[in-house]
Design a protein around this motif. Structure first.
Motif, PDB file in Angstrom:
ATOM      1  N   ILE A   4     -22.314 -58.414 -17.138  1.00  0.00           N
ATOM      2  CA  ILE A   4     -23.109 -59.543 -16.155  1.00  0.00           C
ATOM      3  C   ILE A   4     -23.785 -58.572 -14.941  1.00  0.00           C
ATOM      4  O   ILE A   4     -22.870 -58.023 -14.379  1.00  0.00           O
ATOM      5  N   ARG A   5     -24.659 -58.687 -14.650  1.00  0.00           N
ATOM      6  CA  ARG A   5     -25.262 -58.250 -13.112  1.00  0.00           C
ATOM      7  C   ARG A   5     -26.001 -59.245 -12.324  1.00  0.00           C
ATOM      8  O   ARG A   5     -26.488 -60.112 -13.041  1.00  0.00           O
ATOM      9  N   LEU A   6     -25.625 -59.344 -11.257  1.00  0.00           N
ATOM     10  CA  LEU A   6     -26.240 -60.375 -10.326  1.00  0.00           C
ATOM     11  C   LEU A   6     -27.506 -59.887  -9.594  1.00  0.00           C
ATOM     12  O   LEU A   6     -27.315 -58.508  -9.122  1.00  0.00           O
ATOM     13  N   ARG A  22     -13.109 -63.219 -16.813  1.00  0.00           N
ATOM     14  CA  ARG A  22     -12.448 -62.907 -18.109  1.00  0.00           C
ATOM     15  C   ARG A  22     -12.763 -61.469 -18.841  1.00  0.00           C
ATOM     16  O   ARG A  22     -12.220 -60.989 -19.391  1.00  0.00           O
ATOM     17  N   THR A  23     -14.008 -60.820 -18.219  1.00  0.00           N
ATOM     18  CA  THR A  23     -14.384 -59.682 -19.185  1.00  0.00           C
ATOM     19  C   THR A  23     -13.670 -58.522 -18.427  1.00  0.00           C
ATOM     20  O   THR A  23     -13.611 -57.531 -18.856  1.00  0.00           O
ATOM     21  N   TYR A  24     -13.026 -58.889 -17.232  1.00  0.00           N
ATOM     22  CA  TYR A  24     -11.959 -58.038 -16.637  1.00  0.00           C
ATOM     23  C   TYR A  24     -10.434 -57.910 -17.382  1.00  0.00           C
ATOM     24  O   TYR A  24      -9.706 -56.960 -16.699  1.00  0.00           O
ATOM     25  N   ASP A  25     -10.288 -58.786 -18.131  1.00  0.00           N
ATOM     26  CA  ASP A  25      -8.903 -59.012 -18.728  1.00  0.00           C
ATOM     27  C   ASP A  25      -8.990 -57.781 -19.753  1.00  0.00           C
ATOM     28  O   ASP A  25      -8.733 -57.960 -21.044  1.00  0.00           O
ATOM     29  N   ILE A  32      -5.439 -62.313 -15.377  1.00  0.00           N
ATOM     30  CA  ILE A  32      -6.029 -61.316 -14.594  1.00  0.00           C
ATOM     31  C   ILE A  32      -5.034 -60.886 -13.576  1.00  0.00           C
ATOM     32  O   ILE A  32      -4.358 -61.804 -12.889  1.00  0.00           O
ATOM     33  N   SER A  33      -4.572 -59.659 -13.860  1.00  0.00           N
ATOM     34  CA  SER A  33      -3.751 -58.937 -12.941  1.00  0.00           C
ATOM     35  C   SER A  33      -4.506 -58.735 -11.573  1.00  0.00           C
ATOM     36  O   SER A  33      -5.673 -58.645 -11.464  1.00  0.00           O
ATOM     37  N   GLN A  34      -3.717 -58.468 -10.699  1.00  0.00           N
ATOM     38  CA  GLN A  34      -4.085 -58.091  -9.393  1.00  0.00           C
ATOM     39  C   GLN A  34      -5.076 -56.641  -9.502  1.00  0.00           C
ATOM     40  O   GLN A  34      -5.977 -56.732  -8.898  1.00  0.00           O
ATOM     41  N   GLU A  35      -4.778 -55.676 -10.379  1.00  0.00           N
ATOM     42  CA  GLU A  35      -5.295 -54.640 -10.532  1.00  0.00           C
ATOM     43  C   GLU A  35      -6.843 -54.901 -11.176  1.00  0.00           C
ATOM     44  O   GLU A  35      -8.001 -54.388 -10.900  1.00  0.00           O
ATOM     45  N   GLU A  36      -6.695 -55.860 -12.233  1.00  0.00           N
ATOM     46  CA  GLU A  36      -7.880 -56.503 -12.830  1.00  0.00           C
ATOM     47  C   GLU A  36      -8.781 -57.003 -11.648  1.00  0.00           C
ATOM     48  O   GLU A  36     -10.319 -57.061 -11.929  1.00  0.00           O
ATOM     49  N   LEU A  37      -8.217 -57.947 -11.069  1.00  0.00           N
ATOM     50  CA  LEU A  37      -9.014 -58.563 -10.223  1.00  0.00           C
ATOM     51  C   LEU A  37      -9.772 -57.566  -8.993  1.00  0.00           C
ATOM     52  O   LEU A  37     -10.909 -57.941  -8.505  1.00  0.00           O
ATOM     53  N   LYS A  38      -8.869 -56.579  -8.864  1.00  0.00           N
ATOM     54  CA  LYS A  38      -9.598 -55.603  -7.668  1.00  0.00           C
ATOM     55  C   LYS A  38     -10.678 -54.867  -8.434  1.00  0.00           C
ATOM     56  O   LYS A  38     -11.763 -54.773  -7.710  1.00  0.00           O
ATOM     57  N   GLU A  39     -10.470 -54.633  -9.749  1.00  0.00           N
ATOM     58  CA  GLU A  39     -11.661 -54.017 -10.193  1.00  0.00           C
ATOM     59  C   GLU A  39     -12.835 -54.740 -10.346  1.00  0.00           C
ATOM     60  O   GLU A  39     -14.036 -54.325 -10.212  1.00  0.00           O
ATOM     61  N   LEU A  41     -13.759 -57.194  -8.512  1.00  0.00           N
ATOM     62  CA  LEU A  41     -14.222 -57.418  -7.031  1.00  0.00           C
ATOM     63  C   LEU A  41     -15.093 -56.179  -6.721  1.00  0.00           C
ATOM     64  O   LEU A  41     -16.138 -56.250  -6.063  1.00  0.00           O
ATOM     65  N   HIS A  42     -14.362 -54.806  -6.934  1.00  0.00           N
ATOM     66  CA  HIS A  42     -15.309 -53.773  -6.812  1.00  0.00           C
ATOM     67  C   HIS A  42     -16.476 -53.647  -7.448  1.00  0.00           C
ATOM     68  O   HIS A  42     -17.603 -53.278  -6.852  1.00  0.00           O
ATOM     69  N   GLY A  43     -16.574 -54.159  -8.778  1.00  0.00           N
ATOM     70  CA  GLY A  43     -17.861 -54.459  -9.498  1.00  0.00           C
ATOM     71  C   GLY A  43     -18.804 -55.229  -8.947  1.00  0.00           C
ATOM     72  O   GLY A  43     -20.058 -54.966  -9.140  1.00  0.00           O
ATOM     73  N   LEU A  44     -18.393 -56.149  -7.850  1.00  0.00           N
ATOM     74  CA  LEU A  44     -19.356 -57.046  -7.282  1.00  0.00           C
ATOM     75  C   LEU A  44     -19.616 -56.543  -5.849  1.00  0.00           C
ATOM     76  O   LEU A  44     -20.637 -56.790  -5.246  1.00  0.00           O
ATOM     77  N   LYS A  45     -19.178 -55.276  -5.666  1.00  0.00           N
ATOM     78  CA  LYS A  45     -19.386 -54.526  -4.353  1.00  0.00           C
ATOM     79  C   LYS A  45     -19.100 -55.314  -3.352  1.00  0.00           C
ATOM     80  O   LYS A  45     -19.874 -55.555  -2.265  1.00  0.00           O
ATOM     81  N   ILE A  46     -18.067 -56.227  -3.164  1.00  0.00           N
ATOM     82  CA  ILE A  46     -17.616 -57.107  -2.259  1.00  0.00           C
ATOM     83  C   ILE A  46     -16.907 -56.168  -1.169  1.00  0.00           C
ATOM     84  O   ILE A  46     -16.056 -55.332  -1.362  1.00  0.00           O
ATOM     85  N   TRP A  47     -17.398 -56.397  -0.013  1.00  0.00           N
ATOM     86  CA  TRP A  47     -16.823 -55.686   1.260  1.00  0.00           C
ATOM     87  C   TRP A  47     -15.340 -56.125   1.243  1.00  0.00           C
ATOM     88  O   TRP A  47     -14.786 -57.221   0.956  1.00  0.00           O
TER      89      TRP A  47
END
Length: 82
Positions: A4-6, A22-25, A32-39, A41-47
């Motif tokens: 998915i790209r925005l 769910r694709t990060y599971d 979704i673990s904290q590490e998966e959530l971090k990855e 958000l990093h993929g969205l390039k969120i500050w």
């Protein structure tokens, strides 16, 4: 691989966010673990992704399991990110 790209300045709906998250599971445990959530958000390039991950987990992980493991927590995550 995440597919998915925005487009710039485009937001996701709650349902799109849930499907995307769910694709990060990576271990396919339905949570979704904290590490998966971090990855994710990093993929969205969120500050401040690491900080937002920590804050999101503190506010949405209602049973303190260390993961986002139900639909309500997933929706709360969406609200915290956007």
């Amino acid at each position: 691989m995440r597919c998915i790209r925005l487009e710039p300045n485009r937001s996701m709906t709650v349902d799109e966010f849930k499907a995307w998250l769910r694709t990060y599971d990576d271990n396919h445990d339905g949570r979704i673990s904290q590490e998966e959530l971090k990855e994710a958000l990093h993929g969205l390039k969120i500050w401040f992704g690491r900080w937002k991950t920590k804050k999101a987990m503190e506010s949405v992980d209602s049973n303190h399991s260390g993961s986002i493991d139900n639909a309500i927590e997933m929706e709360r995550t969406y609200m915290g990110v956007y």
